[in-house]
Design a protein around this motif. Sequence first.
Motif, PDB file in Angstrom:
ATOM      1  N   ALA A  61       0.691  -1.124   0.308  1.00 44.26           N
ATOM      2  CA  ALA A  61      -0.063  -0.311   0.490  1.00 44.26           C
ATOM      3  C   ALA A  61       0.813   1.343   0.280  1.00 44.26           C
ATOM      4  CB  ALA A  61      -0.834  -0.271   1.152  1.00 44.26           C
ATOM      5  N   PRO A  62       0.346   2.616  -0.608  1.00 41.55           N
ATOM      6  CA  PRO A  62       1.253   3.489  -0.757  1.00 41.55           C
ATOM      7  C   PRO A  62       1.908   3.943   0.626  1.00 41.55           C
ATOM      8  CG  PRO A  62      -1.228   4.142  -1.474  1.00 41.55           C
ATOM      9  CD  PRO A  62      -0.625   2.309  -1.327  1.00 41.55           C
ATOM     10  N   ASP A  63       1.062   3.593   2.415  1.00 40.55           N
ATOM     11  CA  ASP A  63       1.205   4.305   2.980  1.00 40.55           C
ATOM     12  C   ASP A  63       2.672   3.215   3.799  1.00 40.55           C
ATOM     13  OD1 ASP A  63       0.281   2.065   4.152  1.00 40.55           O
ATOM     14  OD2 ASP A  63      -1.742   3.425   5.261  1.00 40.55           O
ATOM     15  N   GLU A  64       2.641   2.170   2.956  1.00 40.47           N
ATOM     16  CA  GLU A  64       3.316   1.173   3.574  1.00 40.47           C
ATOM     17  C   GLU A  64       2.866   0.736   4.561  1.00 40.47           C
ATOM     18  OE1 GLU A  64       8.037   2.294   3.121  1.00 40.47           O
ATOM     19  OE2 GLU A  64       7.569   2.249   0.915  1.00 40.47           O
ATOM     20  N   GLN A  65       2.006   0.714   5.195  1.00 40.62           N
ATOM     21  CA  GLN A  65       1.684   0.237   6.440  1.00 40.62           C
ATOM     22  C   GLN A  65       0.601  -1.015   5.684  1.00 40.62           C
ATOM     23  OE1 GLN A  65       0.399   2.823   9.437  1.00 40.62           O
ATOM     24  NE2 GLN A  65       1.568   4.028   8.548  1.00 40.62           N
TER      25      GLN A  65
END
Length: 166
Positions: A61-65
């Motif tokens: 995901a874009p937030d790397e979470q």
Amino acid sequence: MDNGKGKTHIGDFITWAEANGWEIRKKSGAQLHLNSGITSRYKGLPKEYSEFLSVVETCVAPDEQTWFICEADFNHNAEIEFRWNEFEMLSVEAAAGDPAWQSEITAWWDHHLPIVMSVEDGYSFYAIAADSGAIVYGCEPEFEEVEKVADSFGEFLAWMMSNSNR
């Protein structure tokens, strides 16, 4: 051209994920080589999920979470902080000193293959229920208390696209 339902879902999901800032790295070849520990523990992976793993190397995901657990993760070849079975290990550790409870936890995870992990708003995951192929969602502190979110991996991808807040 695609005549397989799973590939359509996978292609649609990849297109959606890339358009929404997910880091998608596709595999150069469409082969899947999971280690025997995974294939013997989780027999009969749904075809759509196997196809996804044969095409996608990483999906973050874009937030790397939040991320999909992919072939390298299952084969212990990825450079990540979380093992593919991290939440199972945390539960077993929490049950230290109670062998019956540890055994119950392991037996539960024997029937639930984690496919997506998240550290956004606490630890959570999505897993394939081996008995039905349904996708379930679980979170801390009781990882083994889950709710069904989709009847199949293809439905799960469609659900992710329509519920992109998770």
